[in-house]
Design a protein around this motif. Sequence first.
Motif, PDB file in Angstrom:
ATOM      1  N   THR A  31       3.357  -0.225   3.600  1.00 41.19           N
ATOM      2  CA  THR A  31       2.666  -0.885   4.716  1.00 41.19           C
ATOM      3  C   THR A  31       2.801  -0.137   6.042  1.00 41.19           C
ATOM      4  N   ALA A  32       3.514   0.999   6.028  1.00 37.51           N
ATOM      5  CA  ALA A  32       3.779   1.719   7.281  1.00 37.51           C
ATOM      6  C   ALA A  32       2.499   2.119   8.011  1.00 37.51           C
ATOM      7  N   GLY A  33       1.456   2.500   7.274  1.00 40.45           N
ATOM      8  CA  GLY A  33       0.213   2.951   7.892  1.00 40.45           C
ATOM      9  C   GLY A  33      -0.738   1.826   8.261  1.00 40.45           C
ATOM     10  N   LEU A  34      -0.392   0.589   7.882  1.00 40.52           N
ATOM     11  CA  LEU A  34      -1.287  -0.541   8.124  1.00 40.52           C
ATOM     12  C   LEU A  34      -1.015  -1.200   9.470  1.00 40.52           C
ATOM     13  N   SER A  35      -2.068  -1.512  10.198  1.00 39.82           N
ATOM     14  CA  SER A  35      -1.926  -2.176  11.490  1.00 39.82           C
ATOM     15  C   SER A  35      -1.779  -3.693  11.313  1.00 39.82           C
ATOM     16  N   LEU A  36      -0.636  -4.219  11.759  1.00 39.10           N
ATOM     17  CA  LEU A  36      -0.391  -5.660  11.684  1.00 39.10           C
ATOM     18  C   LEU A  36      -1.446  -6.441  12.467  1.00 39.10           C
ATOM     19  N   LEU A  37      -1.753  -5.945  13.670  1.00 40.09           N
ATOM     20  CA  LEU A  37      -2.714  -6.617  14.543  1.00 40.09           C
ATOM     21  C   LEU A  37      -4.098  -6.672  13.890  1.00 40.09           C
ATOM     22  N   THR A  38      -4.504  -5.578  13.252  1.00 39.42           N
ATOM     23  CA  THR A  38      -5.793  -5.554  12.542  1.00 39.42           C
ATOM     24  C   THR A  38      -5.833  -6.631  11.470  1.00 39.42           C
ATOM     25  N   TYR A  39      -4.776  -6.750  10.666  1.00 39.60           N
ATOM     26  CA  TYR A  39      -4.799  -7.749   9.596  1.00 39.60           C
ATOM     27  C   TYR A  39      -4.652  -9.174  10.114  1.00 39.60           C
ATOM     28  N   LEU A  40      -3.996  -9.324  11.255  1.00 33.84           N
ATOM     29  CA  LEU A  40      -3.945 -10.642  11.894  1.00 33.84           C
ATOM     30  C   LEU A  40      -5.347 -11.052  12.345  1.00 33.84           C
ATOM     31  N   PHE A  41      -6.061 -10.124  13.004  1.00 34.52           N
ATOM     32  CA  PHE A  41      -7.440 -10.390  13.452  1.00 34.52           C
ATOM     33  C   PHE A  41      -8.362 -10.659  12.253  1.00 34.52           C
ATOM     34  N   LEU A  42      -8.209  -9.842  11.199  1.00 35.89           N
ATOM     35  CA  LEU A  42      -9.074  -9.994  10.023  1.00 35.89           C
ATOM     36  C   LEU A  42      -8.849 -11.336   9.334  1.00 35.89           C
ATOM     37  N   PHE A  43      -7.576 -11.735   9.246  1.00 41.75           N
ATOM     38  CA  PHE A  43      -7.250 -13.014   8.613  1.00 41.75           C
ATOM     39  C   PHE A  43      -7.813 -14.179   9.435  1.00 41.75           C
ATOM     40  N   LEU A  44      -7.551 -14.161  10.744  1.00 36.86           N
ATOM     41  CA  LEU A  44      -8.062 -15.234  11.607  1.00 36.86           C
ATOM     42  C   LEU A  44      -9.587 -15.217  11.667  1.00 36.86           C
ATOM     43  N   GLY A  45     -10.168 -14.013  11.674  1.00 43.75           N
ATOM     44  CA  GLY A  45     -11.624 -13.876  11.677  1.00 43.75           C
ATOM     45  C   GLY A  45     -12.246 -14.448  10.410  1.00 43.75           C
TER      46      GLY A  45
ATOM     47  N   GLY B  33      -0.879   4.608   3.017  1.00 37.27           N
ATOM     48  CA  GLY B  33      -0.944   3.205   2.620  1.00 37.27           C
ATOM     49  C   GLY B  33      -2.341   2.605   2.677  1.00 37.27           C
ATOM     50  N   LEU B  34      -3.318   3.385   3.179  1.00 34.70           N
ATOM     51  CA  LEU B  34      -4.676   2.856   3.346  1.00 34.70           C
ATOM     52  C   LEU B  34      -5.519   3.091   2.102  1.00 34.70           C
ATOM     53  N   SER B  35      -6.265   2.089   1.696  1.00 33.75           N
ATOM     54  CA  SER B  35      -7.147   2.204   0.537  1.00 33.75           C
ATOM     55  C   SER B  35      -8.479   2.837   0.944  1.00 33.75           C
ATOM     56  N   LEU B  36      -8.762   4.000   0.336  1.00 35.19           N
ATOM     57  CA  LEU B  36     -10.034   4.701   0.598  1.00 35.19           C
ATOM     58  C   LEU B  36     -11.224   3.817   0.221  1.00 35.19           C
ATOM     59  N   LEU B  37     -11.131   3.167  -0.935  1.00 35.20           N
ATOM     60  CA  LEU B  37     -12.216   2.326  -1.444  1.00 35.20           C
ATOM     61  C   LEU B  37     -12.489   1.158  -0.493  1.00 35.20           C
ATOM     62  N   THR B  38     -11.433   0.557   0.041  1.00 34.59           N
ATOM     63  CA  THR B  38     -11.593  -0.532   1.011  1.00 34.59           C
ATOM     64  C   THR B  38     -12.362  -0.056   2.237  1.00 34.59           C
ATOM     65  N   TYR B  39     -12.001   1.105   2.779  1.00 29.37           N
ATOM     66  CA  TYR B  39     -12.688   1.584   3.984  1.00 29.37           C
ATOM     67  C   TYR B  39     -14.095   2.070   3.698  1.00 29.37           C
ATOM     68  N   LEU B  40     -14.328   2.549   2.477  1.00 30.65           N
ATOM     69  CA  LEU B  40     -15.694   2.898   2.072  1.00 30.65           C
ATOM     70  C   LEU B  40     -16.561   1.634   2.035  1.00 30.65           C
ATOM     71  N   PHE B  41     -16.047   0.567   1.408  1.00 31.78           N
ATOM     72  CA  PHE B  41     -16.772  -0.709   1.350  1.00 31.78           C
ATOM     73  C   PHE B  41     -16.982  -1.292   2.752  1.00 31.78           C
ATOM     74  N   LEU B  42     -15.942  -1.221   3.586  1.00 34.37           N
ATOM     75  CA  LEU B  42     -16.046  -1.785   4.935  1.00 34.37           C
ATOM     76  C   LEU B  42     -17.077  -1.035   5.774  1.00 34.37           C
ATOM     77  N   PHE B  43     -17.090   0.300   5.641  1.00 33.51           N
ATOM     78  CA  PHE B  43     -18.050   1.117   6.391  1.00 33.51           C
ATOM     79  C   PHE B  43     -19.475   0.811   5.931  1.00 33.51           C
ATOM     80  N   LEU B  44     -19.696   0.827   4.616  1.00 35.52           N
ATOM     81  CA  LEU B  44     -21.035   0.531   4.077  1.00 35.52           C
ATOM     82  C   LEU B  44     -21.444  -0.908   4.366  1.00 35.52           C
ATOM     83  N   GLY B  45     -20.482  -1.829   4.303  1.00 36.39           N
ATOM     84  CA  GLY B  45     -20.744  -3.237   4.605  1.00 36.39           C
ATOM     85  C   GLY B  45     -21.149  -3.425   6.059  1.00 36.39           C
TER      86      GLY B  45
END
Lengths: 88, 88
Positions: A31-45, B33-45
């Motif tokens: 999870t080191a590369g994942l932004s906590l704030l981004t996932y907080l916003f995404l969850f609430l969104g 830690g980031l999923s390439l497939l997730t960001y591909l889907f998010l970008f196309l979405g």
Amino acid sequence: MNLIVFGYFAAFFTAVSFLPQAIKTVRTRETAGLSLLTYLFLFLGSLSWFIYGLYLTDYPLMVTNSLTTVFTGIILYLIFSERNNKYN
Amino acid sequence: MNLIVFGYFAAFFTAVSFLPQAIKTVRTRETAGLSLLTYLFLFLGSLSWFIYGLYLTDYPLMVTNSLTTVFTGIILYLIFSERNNKYN
């Protein structure tokens, strides 16, 4: 081509987008590369879109956002459980 | 409370959600830690929602998704540039 198909593409990509990230993070706990704030916003969104979908009785909005709420909720929980007090 | 406010919450959270992740990934280049497939889907979405917004002449849809298209595009580019041929 009728541009309305982009609405279906968009709904599909949005609905499934966080599944690969959730699977990857559950497996690796990386999870080191994942932004906590981004996932907080995404969850609430996602949760807000779901409630808005209930209000409008809009099933596509409810279906896609119940999925993204669950997936982003799992990822958010893993970020919290892997590290504490690192807000970025 | 009128549930329509959740539509505004949702649009706000969605619009800004990927900004912290983009800033973090630009700074740290930590993409393991980031999923390439997730960001591909998010970008196309996001791009599809933007085009669908053009079709409907829906400004909230265009504004929020032009932002998410740019942010997820930056993150997707960084994942690609940091590692090759690792699809997950």
